[in-house]
Design an enzyme around this catalytic site. Sequence first.
Site, PDB file in Angstrom:
ATOM      1  N   GLY A 112     -25.373 -14.169  -8.314  1.00  0.00           N
ATOM      2  CA  GLY A 112     -24.458 -13.314  -9.080  1.00  0.00           C
ATOM      3  C   GLY A 112     -24.168 -12.007  -8.350  1.00  0.00           C
ATOM      4  N   ASN A 136     -21.820 -18.577 -13.673  1.00  0.00           N
ATOM      5  CA  ASN A 136     -20.985 -17.386 -13.498  1.00  0.00           C
ATOM      6  C   ASN A 136     -21.079 -16.902 -12.057  1.00  0.00           C
ATOM      7  OD1 ASN A 136     -19.204 -15.373 -14.293  1.00  0.00           O
ATOM      8  ND2 ASN A 136     -20.852 -13.931 -14.765  1.00  0.00           N
ATOM      9  N   ASP A 184     -30.637 -24.486 -14.868  1.00  0.00           N
ATOM     10  CA  ASP A 184     -30.641 -23.535 -15.977  1.00  0.00           C
ATOM     11  C   ASP A 184     -32.095 -23.244 -16.361  1.00  0.00           C
ATOM     12  OD1 ASP A 184     -29.002 -23.624 -19.255  1.00  0.00           O
ATOM     13  OD2 ASP A 184     -30.688 -22.439 -18.520  1.00  0.00           O
ATOM     14  N   PHE A 202     -32.344 -11.629 -13.305  1.00  0.00           N
ATOM     15  CA  PHE A 202     -30.966 -11.197 -13.606  1.00  0.00           C
ATOM     16  C   PHE A 202     -30.262 -12.196 -14.523  1.00  0.00           C
ATOM     17  CE2 PHE A 202     -30.564  -7.716 -10.717  1.00  0.00           C
ATOM     18  CZ  PHE A 202     -31.239  -8.033  -9.553  1.00  0.00           C
ATOM     19  N   SER A 223     -30.117  -2.898 -19.599  1.00  0.00           N
ATOM     20  CA  SER A 223     -28.791  -2.280 -19.557  1.00  0.00           C
ATOM     21  C   SER A 223     -28.766  -1.016 -20.405  1.00  0.00           C
ATOM     22  CB  SER A 223     -27.756  -3.274 -20.111  1.00  0.00           C
ATOM     23  OG  SER A 223     -26.537  -2.640 -20.383  1.00  0.00           O
ATOM     24  N   ALA A 224     -27.933  -0.088 -20.032  1.00  0.00           N
ATOM     25  CA  ALA A 224     -27.731   1.139 -20.829  1.00  0.00           C
ATOM     26  C   ALA A 224     -27.216   0.792 -22.215  1.00  0.00           C
ATOM     27  CB  ALA A 224     -26.727   2.050 -20.125  1.00  0.00           C
ATOM     28  N   TYR A 239     -24.691  -9.299 -27.317  1.00  0.00           N
ATOM     29  CA  TYR A 239     -25.183  -9.185 -25.930  1.00  0.00           C
ATOM     30  C   TYR A 239     -26.205  -8.048 -25.851  1.00  0.00           C
ATOM     31  CZ  TYR A 239     -25.564  -7.190 -21.348  1.00  0.00           C
ATOM     32  OH  TYR A 239     -26.078  -6.625 -20.215  1.00  0.00           O
ATOM     33  N   LYS A 288     -30.555  -7.830 -25.066  1.00  0.00           N
ATOM     34  CA  LYS A 288     -31.302  -6.959 -24.155  1.00  0.00           C
ATOM     35  C   LYS A 288     -32.368  -6.162 -24.924  1.00  0.00           C
ATOM     36  CE  LYS A 288     -29.185  -7.877 -20.256  1.00  0.00           C
ATOM     37  NZ  LYS A 288     -29.842  -8.631 -19.177  1.00  0.00           N
ATOM     38  N   ASN A 346     -13.323  -7.885 -17.627  1.00  0.00           N
ATOM     39  CA  ASN A 346     -13.538  -6.983 -18.762  1.00  0.00           C
ATOM     40  C   ASN A 346     -13.719  -5.557 -18.266  1.00  0.00           C
ATOM     41  OD1 ASN A 346     -13.769  -9.058 -20.841  1.00  0.00           O
ATOM     42  ND2 ASN A 346     -15.698  -9.622 -19.822  1.00  0.00           N
TER      43      ASN A 346
HETATM   44  C1  WQD Z   1     -15.611   1.486 -18.518  1.00  0.00           C
HETATM   45  C2  WQD Z   1     -14.552   2.437 -19.043  1.00  0.00           C
HETATM   46  C3  WQD Z   1     -13.339   1.564 -20.933  1.00  0.00           C
HETATM   47  C4  WQD Z   1     -11.419  -1.708 -18.693  1.00  0.00           C
HETATM   48  C5  WQD Z   1     -19.774  -2.588 -19.862  1.00  0.00           C
HETATM   49  C6  WQD Z   1     -20.640  -3.245 -20.864  1.00  0.00           C
HETATM   50  C7  WQD Z   1     -22.076  -2.854 -20.624  1.00  0.00           C
HETATM   51  C8  WQD Z   1     -22.460  -3.091 -19.188  1.00  0.00           C
HETATM   52  C9  WQD Z   1     -21.503  -2.436 -18.221  1.00  0.00           C
HETATM   53  C10 WQD Z   1     -23.715  -5.131 -18.955  1.00  0.00           C
HETATM   54  C11 WQD Z   1     -14.509   2.488 -20.576  1.00  0.00           C
HETATM   55  C12 WQD Z   1     -12.415   1.746 -19.730  1.00  0.00           C
HETATM   56  C13 WQD Z   1     -12.202  -0.618 -19.052  1.00  0.00           C
HETATM   57  C14 WQD Z   1     -10.005  -1.593 -18.702  1.00  0.00           C
HETATM   58  C15 WQD Z   1     -10.212   0.691 -19.420  1.00  0.00           C
HETATM   59  N1  WQD Z   1     -22.519  -4.482 -18.908  1.00  0.00           N
HETATM   60  N2  WQD Z   1     -11.608   0.551 -19.404  1.00  0.00           N
HETATM   61  N3  WQD Z   1      -9.457  -0.397 -19.066  1.00  0.00           N
HETATM   62  O1  WQD Z   1     -17.749  -0.793 -21.317  1.00  0.00           O
HETATM   63  O2  WQD Z   1     -18.885   1.096 -20.036  1.00  0.00           O
HETATM   64  O3  WQD Z   1     -19.855  -1.196 -20.018  1.00  0.00           O
HETATM   65  O4  WQD Z   1     -20.184  -2.915 -18.546  1.00  0.00           O
HETATM   66  O5  WQD Z   1     -24.805  -4.664 -19.177  1.00  0.00           O
HETATM   67  O6  WQD Z   1     -22.868  -3.653 -21.474  1.00  0.00           O
HETATM   68  O7  WQD Z   1     -20.265  -2.783 -22.138  1.00  0.00           O
HETATM   69  O8  WQD Z   1     -17.754  -0.760 -18.789  1.00  0.00           O
HETATM   70  O9  WQD Z   1     -16.008  -1.146 -17.119  1.00  0.00           O
HETATM   71  O10 WQD Z   1     -15.789  -2.252 -19.403  1.00  0.00           O
HETATM   72  O11 WQD Z   1     -15.440   0.225 -19.183  1.00  0.00           O
HETATM   73  O12 WQD Z   1      -9.679   1.767 -19.740  1.00  0.00           O
HETATM   74  O13 WQD Z   1      -9.240  -2.555 -18.396  1.00  0.00           O
HETATM   75  O14 WQD Z   1     -13.275   1.971 -18.634  1.00  0.00           O
HETATM   76  O15 WQD Z   1     -12.695   1.967 -22.127  1.00  0.00           O
HETATM   77  O16 WQD Z   1     -14.179   3.822 -20.943  1.00  0.00           O
HETATM   78  P1  WQD Z   1     -18.510  -0.341 -20.143  1.00  0.00           P
HETATM   79  P2  WQD Z   1     -16.207  -1.058 -18.598  1.00  0.00           P
END
Ligand code: WQD
Length: 337
Positions: free
Chosen positions: A10, A35, A58, A80, A124-125, A147, A151, A196
Amino acid sequence: MRVLVSGGAGYIGSHTVLALVAAGHDVVVVDDFSNAKPTVVGRLEALTGRHIPVHAFDLTDIDKTEHLFATDTIDAVIHFAGYKAVGESVQKPLDYYQNNLGSTFSLVRAMQRHDVDKLVFSSSATVYGTDQAGATEDRPTFATNPYGWTKVMQEQILRDIAVADPDMRIALLRYFNPVGAHPSGTIGEDPSDVPNNLMPYIAQVAVGRREKLQVFGDDYDTPDGTGVRDYIHVEDLAAGHVAALEKLAVTDEPISTWNLGSGRGTSVLELLRAFEKAVGRELPYEVVGRRAGDVATSYADPSKANAELGWSTQKTVEEMCADTWRWQSQNPDGYPD
Ligand code: WQD
């Protein structure tokens, strides 16, 4: 040490494999490739000049997990492997609980049967829930999505295991926002469908795979109104895992928790501007409504890891963008199948 890296094909796992080999450790990878692409392994072998043993199954398969520990000599595990898409977890909670918790049960039971006592766990935070600004490790943990709950629950399960078996040496590593890529540009983040996360989405806009970035809200209580996050270069994150692993070999604590972050916040628009500098041109974006579940501000207090691991982030946001752009421009469609 001979280290089993679950999810080692990953994004964060592959960068940690490189850091482990560079630090003189042996690595064995287990990954179900749900993934990740098998191409990553060849890239890792090219970068390390070494064969990387990979077991493709798995971890919720108890028999295969037992067989791996029975036929290989594992000294430590970095775990991970797990599903990690917040939105998907809301749609498929049972899949997330069964996979994320089940793989940890299977793995830790095999470790205990084979006297493997060192475990670094990828947390994760997100376990700080909505209270992520200047987070310190002693804050209570909770989640706002399945999710995140997986954690929170896995951390609690591992704390209970450490009480029952004080010979264990466990590190819970809470990541903030991992971004960037190895400077070679041959490995990097390759989301399986529409990203995402912010950085890979911007990178795909820059390389022409996406029309424009949607900025999810500019009415937050932050300096420029857009979301603030603690971005950490995946190379720094990988170094943090090696530091934590080596700490487990000398600590008397059955379980320790460390934030891996820079301690600095960067807004969406600041990251976009930094990426434009890396690319050398402006990138199209549109401000739209907030995304459900987002917090305004998230950044670590990394002082515990700095002090106890002798580790701190070294890379700047500009380097995160430059390294991400090198990976994306060299691999416009990510890893080939
Ligand atoms: C960052 C900022 C969005 C996409 C996620 C998970 C968290 C962890 C890390 C696993 C935010 C903005 C995002 C876009 C945008 N994963 N944004 N347009 O949400 O802080 O954390 O990833 O542990 O669990 O929640 O990261 O990169 O999705 O968003 O404006 O197309 O960017 O609103 O402010 P996030 P992110």
